[in-house]
Scaffold this motif. Structure first.
Motif, PDB file in Angstrom:
ATOM      1  N   MET A 135       0.832  -1.202   0.000  1.00 31.22           N
ATOM      2  CA  MET A 135       0.000   0.000   0.000  1.00 31.22           C
ATOM      3  C   MET A 135       0.872   1.260   0.000  1.00 31.22           C
ATOM      4  N   GLN A 136       2.037   1.170   0.619  1.00 34.44           N
ATOM      5  CA  GLN A 136       2.941   2.328   0.704  1.00 34.44           C
ATOM      6  C   GLN A 136       3.450   2.768  -0.670  1.00 34.44           C
ATOM      7  N   ASN A 137       3.304   1.921  -1.700  1.00 35.07           N
ATOM      8  CA  ASN A 137       3.720   2.324  -3.044  1.00 35.07           C
ATOM      9  C   ASN A 137       2.964   3.567  -3.526  1.00 35.07           C
ATOM     10  N   PHE A 138       1.779   3.789  -2.930  1.00 34.56           N
ATOM     11  CA  PHE A 138       0.946   4.908  -3.362  1.00 34.56           C
ATOM     12  C   PHE A 138       1.063   6.132  -2.449  1.00 34.56           C
ATOM     13  N   THR A 139       1.833   6.001  -1.356  1.00 32.03           N
ATOM     14  CA  THR A 139       1.904   7.104  -0.396  1.00 32.03           C
ATOM     15  C   THR A 139       3.328   7.464   0.008  1.00 32.03           C
ATOM     16  N   GLY A 140       4.308   6.685  -0.400  1.00 30.61           N
ATOM     17  CA  GLY A 140       5.680   6.928   0.032  1.00 30.61           C
ATOM     18  C   GLY A 140       6.524   7.571  -1.047  1.00 30.61           C
ATOM     19  N   THR A 141       7.670   6.939  -1.346  1.00 31.61           N
ATOM     20  CA  THR A 141       8.606   7.490  -2.329  1.00 31.61           C
ATOM     21  C   THR A 141       8.641   6.659  -3.607  1.00 31.61           C
ATOM     22  N   HIS A 142       7.805   5.634  -3.704  1.00 28.69           N
ATOM     23  CA  HIS A 142       7.725   4.791  -4.893  1.00 28.69           C
ATOM     24  C   HIS A 142       7.323   5.630  -6.112  1.00 28.69           C
ATOM     25  N   ALA A 143       7.640   5.123  -7.307  1.00 30.64           N
ATOM     26  CA  ALA A 143       7.303   5.845  -8.536  1.00 30.64           C
ATOM     27  C   ALA A 143       5.809   6.122  -8.654  1.00 30.64           C
ATOM     28  N   HIS A 144       4.971   5.191  -8.180  1.00 29.89           N
ATOM     29  CA  HIS A 144       3.527   5.430  -8.225  1.00 29.89           C
ATOM     30  C   HIS A 144       3.152   6.644  -7.382  1.00 29.89           C
ATOM     31  N   ALA A 145       3.717   6.726  -6.182  1.00 31.42           N
ATOM     32  CA  ALA A 145       3.398   7.845  -5.295  1.00 31.42           C
ATOM     33  C   ALA A 145       3.855   9.163  -5.905  1.00 31.42           C
ATOM     34  N   VAL A 146       5.020   9.144  -6.530  1.00 30.31           N
ATOM     35  CA  VAL A 146       5.536  10.356  -7.157  1.00 30.31           C
ATOM     36  C   VAL A 146       4.626  10.793  -8.305  1.00 30.31           C
ATOM     37  N   SER A 147       4.213   9.841  -9.148  1.00 30.64           N
ATOM     38  CA  SER A 147       3.361  10.203 -10.287  1.00 30.64           C
ATOM     39  C   SER A 147       1.974  10.650  -9.830  1.00 30.64           C
ATOM     40  N   ILE A 148       1.506  10.118  -8.713  1.00 32.41           N
ATOM     41  CA  ILE A 148       0.230  10.578  -8.153  1.00 32.41           C
ATOM     42  C   ILE A 148       0.345  12.037  -7.731  1.00 32.41           C
ATOM     43  N   ARG A 149       1.426  12.350  -7.020  1.00 31.51           N
ATOM     44  CA  ARG A 149       1.609  13.720  -6.525  1.00 31.51           C
ATOM     45  C   ARG A 149       1.879  14.711  -7.657  1.00 31.51           C
ATOM     46  N   GLU A 150       2.712  14.286  -8.627  1.00 30.32           N
ATOM     47  CA  GLU A 150       3.144  15.233  -9.660  1.00 30.32           C
ATOM     48  C   GLU A 150       2.182  15.321 -10.832  1.00 30.32           C
ATOM     49  N   ASP A 151       1.576  14.177 -11.217  1.00 33.13           N
ATOM     50  CA  ASP A 151       0.781  14.140 -12.446  1.00 33.13           C
ATOM     51  C   ASP A 151      -0.676  13.744 -12.235  1.00 33.13           C
ATOM     52  N   GLY A 152      -1.018  13.271 -11.028  1.00 33.55           N
ATOM     53  CA  GLY A 152      -2.381  12.820 -10.780  1.00 33.55           C
ATOM     54  C   GLY A 152      -2.733  11.539 -11.511  1.00 33.55           C
ATOM     55  N   VAL A 153      -1.710  10.697 -11.792  1.00 33.46           N
ATOM     56  CA  VAL A 153      -1.960   9.434 -12.491  1.00 33.46           C
ATOM     57  C   VAL A 153      -1.171   8.297 -11.855  1.00 33.46           C
ATOM     58  N   ILE A 154      -1.679   7.073 -12.066  1.00 38.03           N
ATOM     59  CA  ILE A 154      -0.953   5.840 -11.751  1.00 38.03           C
ATOM     60  C   ILE A 154      -0.755   5.125 -13.077  1.00 38.03           C
ATOM     61  N   ARG A 155       0.484   4.840 -13.435  1.00 42.60           N
ATOM     62  CA  ARG A 155       0.788   4.177 -14.701  1.00 42.60           C
ATOM     63  C   ARG A 155       1.129   2.709 -14.451  1.00 42.60           C
ATOM     64  N   THR A 156       0.363   1.792 -15.050  1.00 44.80           N
ATOM     65  CA  THR A 156       0.658   0.368 -14.920  1.00 44.80           C
ATOM     66  C   THR A 156       0.275  -0.352 -16.208  1.00 44.80           C
ATOM     67  N   ALA A 157       0.720  -1.612 -16.288  1.00 48.05           N
ATOM     68  CA  ALA A 157       0.287  -2.502 -17.366  1.00 48.05           C
ATOM     69  C   ALA A 157      -0.617  -3.594 -16.793  1.00 48.05           C
ATOM     70  N   THR A 158      -1.304  -3.281 -15.697  1.00 48.49           N
ATOM     71  CA  THR A 158      -2.116  -4.281 -14.999  1.00 48.49           C
ATOM     72  C   THR A 158      -3.542  -4.382 -15.530  1.00 48.49           C
ATOM     73  N   GLY A 159      -3.948  -3.466 -16.393  1.00 51.75           N
ATOM     74  CA  GLY A 159      -5.315  -3.495 -16.911  1.00 51.75           C
ATOM     75  C   GLY A 159      -6.333  -3.407 -15.788  1.00 51.75           C
ATOM     76  N   THR A 160      -7.286  -4.339 -15.804  1.00 55.02           N
ATOM     77  CA  THR A 160      -8.308  -4.382 -14.747  1.00 55.02           C
ATOM     78  C   THR A 160      -7.974  -5.425 -13.684  1.00 55.02           C
ATOM     79  N   GLY A 161      -6.768  -5.984 -13.748  1.00 51.97           N
ATOM     80  CA  GLY A 161      -6.372  -7.008 -12.781  1.00 51.97           C
ATOM     81  C   GLY A 161      -6.381  -6.487 -11.355  1.00 51.97           C
ATOM     82  N   ARG A 162      -6.698  -7.374 -10.416  1.00 51.80           N
ATOM     83  CA  ARG A 162      -6.813  -6.973  -9.013  1.00 51.80           C
ATOM     84  C   ARG A 162      -5.659  -7.541  -8.190  1.00 51.80           C
ATOM     85  N   VAL A 163      -5.365  -6.824  -7.094  1.00 55.32           N
ATOM     86  CA  VAL A 163      -4.244  -7.151  -6.208  1.00 55.32           C
ATOM     87  C   VAL A 163      -4.715  -7.047  -4.761  1.00 55.32           C
ATOM     88  N   GLY A 164      -4.255  -7.960  -3.916  1.00 56.62           N
ATOM     89  CA  GLY A 164      -4.558  -7.876  -2.482  1.00 56.62           C
ATOM     90  C   GLY A 164      -3.537  -7.009  -1.771  1.00 56.62           C
TER      91      GLY A 164
END
Length: 279
Positions: A135-164
């Motif tokens: 979960m910290q990937n979206f709130t810490g220093t991970h690339a996802h968190a950075v792109s959320i803060r800077e661009d308002g997006v999450i970039r993945t190749a996961t499509g509609t796949g789900r993760v626990g």
């Protein structure tokens, strides 16, 4: 019942290592906090450690009988440096080892999977923690968190796949149990949160909790691989993009009861994690 002794926490400044060291010291256990910078961890003894510098290994192991193993980041073949160290650790008196792996990598699989396969033959007591994505990937220093803060997006190749998705605090709590409980089994533990979410779900929850619009931008495998290659070695980038593709195909669409079963409390939800982080 818990055992006594000294735990060497490798990667003690990392996402799970810092939390594991903190929870161990809070419970009164002796901890050697190992990292390249030997940053102080309250209540722990800081020791310099670098996977690629064998000269740091003996001092880190001195007096330790248990070890929490965070593999070297970005290394597609961590066994090359980890297995010699683990044989040295056994000789030095370590009898219990807990390895952080990934739910996407089975024993004998790529990268840390080779270390997972070797661990039972090296130590009397062992556990492999295979958490889902943090979960910290979206709130810490991970690339996802950075792109959320800077661009308002999450970039993945996961499509509609789900993760626990799982909270690192819950991973650390299971690590502490595996390191200190006398009756902790020698086992492979898949750790998840209480619900499986797509990245569309994650973006919607962040938008709702923070009030800032966030979108999930769906990339192809090739686009994701090329994007990651600018950040990490090409072989590792290809492996990470392949994990996204596996998510798209349903490989991570599961939840387990491991956190509650071993800690006695429910795994934290993503919404609860986000509300805690944004207070």
């Amino acid at each position: 019942m818990t055992v006594t002794g000294t735990t060497l926490v490798i990667g003690a400044t990392g996402t799970t290592g810092s939390r594991t060291a903190a929870q161990l010291t809070a419970a009164g256990h002796r901890v050697k906090a190992a990292s390249r910078r030997a940053t102080p961890v309250p209540g722990a003894e800081p020791v310099p450690f670098d996977w690629y510098d064998p000269a740091t290994h003996a001092a880190a192991l001195d007096g330790a009988d248990r070890v929490y193993l965070l593999p070297p980041l970005g290394d597609a073949d961590p066994a090359a440096v980890m297995l010699p160290f683990l044989r040295q650790a056994r000789t030095a008196g370590v009898h219990r080892a807990v390895l952080l792996s990934s739910s996407a990598i089975p024993a004998g699989g790529p990268a840390v999977g080779a270390v997972h396969r070797a661990l039972p033959d090296l130590f009397e007591q062992w556990a492999v923690l295979r958490p889902s994505w943090f979960m910290q990937n979206f709130t810490g220093t991970h690339a996802h968190a950075v792109s959320i803060r800077e661009d308002g997006v999450i970039r993945t190749a996961t499509g509609t796949g789900r993760v626990g998705f799982v909270d690192a605090e819950d991973i650390a709590a299971v690590a502490v149990h595996a390191l200190t409980d006398e009756h902790a089994p020698d086992t492979d533990l898949v750790l998840t949160g209480p619900e499986a979410l797509s990245h569309d779900d994650i973006a919607a929850t962040i938008t709702e909790v923070t009030g800032r619009p966030v979108d999930h931008l769906r990339l192809t495998y090739e686009q994701m691989r090329d994007r990651l290659t600018a950040q990490v070695p090409a072989e590792f980038a290809a492996m990470l993009a392949g994990m996204d593709l596996a998510i798209a195909e349903g490989a991570e669409d599961r939840v387990t009861d491991t956190v509650q079963r071993l800690t006695g409390r429910p795994a934290r939800t993503f919404r609860a994690h986000l509300e805690r982080e944004t207070r």
